[in-house]
Enzyme design. Structure first.
Site: not given
Length: 508
Positions: A158, A182, A185-186, A235, A290, A392
């Site tokens: 996201f 893919k 979806e957020r 993640s 990240c 994190e």
């Protein structure tokens, strides 16, 4: 005219892009929120297994013709695509900000880094050249080629809905593959819009397909034998799952995971410049990068005191609010759940004994009371073993760790499970050289807080920040999205007859 309750709840749906067409598949949907308002302004369709399989089939059907398209023609599509991205930059940035929350300036910066990768992909004819050796034996020539894999896939996070997909599919398709993406979806809208621009640039239908979805879509991509390679950014627990599951099903996988990036500040550092750099690295994009810097390791108490005091002054100047207002430095967190998660980390830091120097938990943005806003948080006296040190956080939380020497700082970094990025602020060339040479981290900065490689190098961490052998984009991407074939060829003279040879051929 009075609207029925049903009419009032109708909101636009972000569907899928398959074989050059928009596909709805709305049996399952999920709200997409504007994090600045806390309201859902659209919903996203979650693809069924059948929809994902149809996207893979479309990619498989498009592959033979696209594989045989000359690399120069594939590269020209990328060149046209970059022009379209530039022309529509404001629209794309607005879509990113509306669903992720980052400031418009930051969204434009994200898109720019993505466009640099598209530009690199347009060098395909040069990048795909093989090697040739004449006369490896009497009248025998040998050469190597880089050939496409087939259908490839990408699963993206996201935090960079435009940039990270552009790390993947442009290089994959210029290498002759087709692609199923893919995205998160957020915040799916910018990704879908960009896919449509690619077709406008000349990418044939089926070469790039976008399926929005959840774990069901991910698992379908991982298990379908038609998918030959999978790229992932997210993640570490999910990266590890993607890597294990993809490899189990015989796929080539690169899975980029989490990070806990440390910045070392030496006593000789230019403190004002270091602090300015750390502000952007820690709080830019609300810390949802990240490559963000969530930990400062200060060498000596005097250095730490100076850094903390300077950070307090700079944090007081920060403006928090909706990303659509150019005067704001930091927008909201991406979802309510993520906001609560980050806030819980701040609570745990206090409970574990770290000193909360600046508390951003009480921030209120006038007119946006329902938005997911968390102000900049600053901890001092953070210790290894604390949750805010080990895990994190992915939010605007910066912790200062105090140590006595550079070696102690390096030992902390090397002991951590993540090895994504790190940096050192110093005027000492010897210290910098020693640090860059010995630190067990994949991307290292010297007086540069976010050492993200440019498009013609490759991005990747060490340890549990990356699963797989090859890094993302740049030269490694060519190796990841192709397989090497070596051809050895001889054309004997007509009418010449030779006896059988039973020894292993050699050049001796």
């Amino acid at each position: 005219m009075h609207k029925t309750p049903k009419e009032e709840t109708v909101i636009p749906t972000v569907g899928h892009w398959m074989d050059g067409q928009l596909i709805e598949d709305t049996a399952r949907t999920q709200p997409v929120y504007n994090p600045a308002t806390g309201r859902s302004e659209r919903q996203v369709a979650l693809a069924s297994v059948q929809t994902v399989e149809a996207a893979i089939a479309a990619a498989e059907k498009a592959f033979p013709a696209w594989r045989n398209t000359p690399p120069l023609k594939r590269a020209r599509v990328m060149s046209k695509f970059k022009v379209l991205l530039e022309a529509h930059a404001d629209e794309i940035a607005a879509l990113i900000t509306a669903e992720h929350g980052k400031t418009l300036a930051d969204a434009h910066g994200e898109l720019q880094r993505g466009m640099e990768n598209v530009e690199y992909a347009s060098y395909a004819p040069e990048l795909l050249k093989g090697e040739h050796s004449r006369n490896v034996g009497p009248g025998i020539d040998s050469w190597s080629e880089f050939q496409a894999l087939g259908v490839t896939a990408g699963i993206t996070p996201f935090n960079f809905p435009a940039m990270v997909p552009l790390w993947m599919w442009p290089m994959a398709v210029v290498c002759g593959n087709t692609f199923v993406l893919k995205p998160s979806e957020r915040d799916p809208s910018s990704t879908l819009f960009i896919a449509q621009l690619a077709q406008e640039a000349g990418l044939p239908p089926g070469v790039l397909n976008v399926v929005n979805g959840d774990k069901e879509a991910v698992d379908t991509l991982l298990r379908d034998p038609r998918v030959k390679a999978v790229s992932f950014v997210g993640s570490t627990p999910i990266a590890e799952y993607i890597y294990a599951e993809g490899c189990k099903h015989g796929k080539r996988v690169q899975a980029l995971g989490g990070a806990k990036n440390h910045a070392i500040v030496m006593p000789d550092a230019d403190i004002p410049n270091a602090v300015n750099a750390l502000m952007g690295a820690a709080y830019g994009s609300c810390g949802e990068r990240c490559m963000a810097i969530p930990l400062v390791v200060a060498i000596g108490d005097d250095t730490a005191d100076k850094v903390v005091e300077a950070l307090k002054v700079e944090i007081a100047k920060m403006k928090v609010g909706p990303g659509t207002d150019d005067r704001n430095d930091m927008g909201p967190l991406v979802t309510r759940q993520h906001y609560e998660r980050v806030k819980a980390y701040v609570d745990s830091g206090v409970a574990e004994g770290a000193t909360l120097v600046v508390d951003g938990r009480k921030v209120q943005v006038a007119g946006h009371e329902e938005g997911y806003f968390l102000g900049a948080c600053l901890f001092d006296h953070v210790k290894p073993g604390m949750k805010i040190y080990q895990e994190e956080i992915f939010g605007p939380v910066l912790g200062v760790v105090r140590v006595a020497s550079l070696q102690q700082a390096m030992n902390l970094i090397d002991a951590h499970e993540y090895g994504n990025g790190t940096c050192i602020f110093t005027r000492d060339g010897e210290a910098a050289r020693y640090f860059t040479d010995h630190i067990q981290v994949g991307m290292v900065g010297v007086n540069v807080p976010l050492p993200v490689p440019v498009a013609y190098h490759s991005f990747g961490g060490w340890k549990r920040s990356l699963f797989g052998d090859l890094h993302a984009y740049g030269p490694d991407a060519v190796r990841f999205y192709t397989k090497r074939k070596t051809i050895t060829q001889r054309w004997p003279s007509a009418g010449v007859r030779e006896g059988a040879v039973f020894s292993f051929p050699s050049s001796r």
